[in-house]
Write a protein that holds these residues in place. Structure first.
Motif, mmCIF file in Angstrom:
data_model
loop_
_atom_site.group_PDB
_atom_site.id
_atom_site.type_symbol
_atom_site.label_atom_id
_atom_site.label_comp_id
_atom_site.label_asym_id
_atom_site.label_seq_id
_atom_site.Cartn_x
_atom_site.Cartn_y
_atom_site.Cartn_z
ATOM 1 N N PHE A 55 0.850 -1.297 0.064
ATOM 2 C CA PHE A 55 0.206 0.049 -0.037
ATOM 3 C C PHE A 55 0.886 1.359 -0.203
ATOM 4 C CE2 PHE A 55 -4.331 -1.203 1.963
ATOM 5 C CZ PHE A 55 -4.654 -2.171 0.584
ATOM 6 N N GLY A 56 0.593 2.143 -1.087
ATOM 7 C CA GLY A 56 1.457 3.375 -1.216
ATOM 8 C C GLY A 56 2.722 3.219 -1.730
ATOM 9 N N THR A 57 3.158 2.071 -2.161
ATOM 10 C CA THR A 57 4.511 1.848 -2.748
ATOM 11 C C THR A 57 4.350 1.402 -4.036
ATOM 12 O OG1 THR A 57 4.795 -0.294 -1.873
ATOM 13 C CG2 THR A 57 5.638 1.469 -0.510
ATOM 14 N N SER A 58 3.075 1.261 -4.733
ATOM 15 C CA SER A 58 2.913 0.801 -6.002
ATOM 16 C C SER A 58 2.943 1.722 -6.982
ATOM 17 C CB SER A 58 1.431 -0.319 -6.252
ATOM 18 O OG SER A 58 0.614 0.588 -5.463
ATOM 19 N N ASN A 59 2.603 1.519 -8.299
ATOM 20 C CA ASN A 59 2.818 2.319 -9.364
ATOM 21 C C ASN A 59 1.785 2.934 -9.635
ATOM 22 O OD1 ASN A 59 5.485 1.498 -10.123
ATOM 23 N ND2 ASN A 59 4.431 -0.294 -11.190
ATOM 24 N N GLY A 60 0.528 3.359 -8.949
ATOM 25 C CA GLY A 60 -0.707 3.830 -9.175
ATOM 26 C C GLY A 60 -0.500 5.530 -9.387
ATOM 27 N N ALA A 61 0.252 6.001 -8.374
ATOM 28 C CA ALA A 61 0.399 7.469 -8.668
ATOM 29 C C ALA A 61 1.320 7.838 -9.479
ATOM 30 C CB ALA A 61 0.756 8.088 -7.010
ATOM 31 N N VAL A 62 2.501 7.310 -9.712
ATOM 32 C CA VAL A 62 3.409 7.689 -10.664
ATOM 33 C C VAL A 62 2.971 7.279 -11.983
ATOM 34 C CG1 VAL A 62 4.794 5.893 -10.368
ATOM 35 C CG2 VAL A 62 5.895 7.768 -10.982
ATOM 36 N N MET A 63 2.200 6.553 -12.517
ATOM 37 C CA MET A 63 1.725 6.273 -13.766
ATOM 38 C C MET A 63 0.805 7.288 -14.490
ATOM 39 S SD MET A 63 -0.399 2.808 -13.506
ATOM 40 C CE MET A 63 -2.237 2.584 -12.843
ATOM 41 N N ARG A 64 0.359 8.001 -13.610
ATOM 42 C CA ARG A 64 -0.644 9.114 -13.792
ATOM 43 C C ARG A 64 -0.063 10.666 -13.737
ATOM 44 N NH1 ARG A 64 -3.798 6.746 -9.509
ATOM 45 N NH2 ARG A 64 -3.368 7.789 -7.584
#
Length: 350
Positions: free
Chosen positions: A133-142
């Motif tokens: 949680f919080g270290t995956s790619n979701g934020a950076v890919m957008r």
């Protein structure tokens, strides 16, 4: 052809989408599996449905999230807050049924449920109920719009990136990852950028994001972005070919699939290894193994900003439009260019 900020911004958006599209069919496969399943190196657009991956020519969740975050930025004329970024995340969940919930990552699904329940965006992103949680790619890919509206302005890119990241990935690793890519894009957009200056900007962003994260964000388990990013850069400078860099990056930094600590160094490294050429970058990412669509999307953000739309052949532009009519990147590029120019003019006045 002279310098055009619109060309760079449109190039960034389209190259990100093409990296996503080209890398989608190979997602989560190892380099060896890619060569086996596709009968050698991927050199053209492929259909991933037989591997339960993306359909021919269509973007994945990566670009769809980027697009919705861009719509949020345009809606608020570039004035980004965590609350508005949360709105962009919910917009993706509500308006993209093809991608949500089936394509939501481990963090995003939990965050969207929490935001819908009315929880505070800055607190939602700090919750650490699972290791990723919080270290995956979701934020950076957008994250592309954070840098696209801040040409040559790393501090604004960092401010934007952190505001976008807080609602979902409020950890020091995610701050570092998002700021690295946002700063690389902001530098790549400038008329005088070089591969070296873009890499320096990425390292600066990674360090600054990490520093801010230590003060403001959740300290999540796992390694730091900056050392892995520096390792990736060292590997690239020690390789004679892009394919050699793919192999060594895969063996050196591509651990813990779908984490920002692996994906950001891979994306930045493959951008540099291919001289920033958008299509070479996309195919290199597709063959590297691992989270190939996310590598391609992030590396494409930087490569397109570095080279501009003129380096993407018209047939690829038409291919994108044919299979993704609901995601108008030309319109978005025009609006983001308008916002970027306004901020640049404001900066010249102070």
């Amino acid at each position: 052809m002279g310098y055009s900020l619109y060309s760079r911004i449109y190039g960034s958006l389209l190259a990100a989408a093409l990296g996503d599209i080209i890398g989608g069919p190979a997602e989560t496969q190892s380099r060896e599996e890619i060569y086996k399943n596709f009968h050698g190196r991927i050199t053209t657009l492929r259909d991933g449905r037989r591997f339960d991956r993306s359909t021919y020519g269509e973007i994945t969740d990566d670009t769809s999230q980027l697009y919705m975050m861009g719509k949020m930025v345009i809606r608020y004329d570039g004035e980004i807050t965590p609350q508005r970024a949360a709105e962009g995340i919910l917009m993706w969940a509500d308006e993209c049924p093809k991608y949500y919930p089936q394509c939501a990552g481990p963090t995003s699904r939990f965050v969207i449920d929490s935001l819908r329940a009315g929880k505070e965006p800055e607190e939602v992103g700090k919750q650490g109920l699972r290791s990723q949680f919080g270290t995956s790619n979701g934020a950076v890919m957008r994250i592309a719009p954070a840098g696209l509206i801040a040409p040559g302005d790393p501090e604004r890119a960092i401010q934007n990136a952190i505001a976008m990241t807080k609602p979902s990935h409020n950890t020091h690793q995610a701050y570092s990852a998002s700021c690295a890519i946002a700063c690389a894009i902001a530098e790549a957009l400038t008329e005088t950028s070089t591969i070296h200056s873009v890499l320096r900007a990425a390292v600066y962003g990674a360090k600054r994001g990490e520093e801010i994260g230590w003060r403001e964000a959740r300290i999540a388990p796992g390694g730091l972005i900056t050392p892995a990013l520096l390792e990736a850069i060292d590997i690239v400078y020690d390789c004679r070919t892009a394919e050699e860099a793919e192999i060594r990056l895969d063996r050196g930094v591509n651990a813990n699939i779908c984490t920002a600590r692996a994906s950001v160094p891979m994306a930045v490294g493959l951008f540099a290894a291919n001289g920033g050429d958008p299509l070479r970058v996309a195919f290199s990412c597709a063959n590297a193994g691992g989270d190939t669509d996310t590598f391609g999307c992030m590396a494409g953000m930087i490569a397109g900003a570095f080279k501009g739309i003129g380096e993407i052949p018209p047939r690829w532009q038409e291919t994108y439009k044919k299979y993704n009519p609901d995601y108008d990147l030309e319109w978005m590029a025009g609006e983001l260019t308008r916002i970027a120019q306004r901020f640049m003019e404001r900066g010249q006045e102070t």
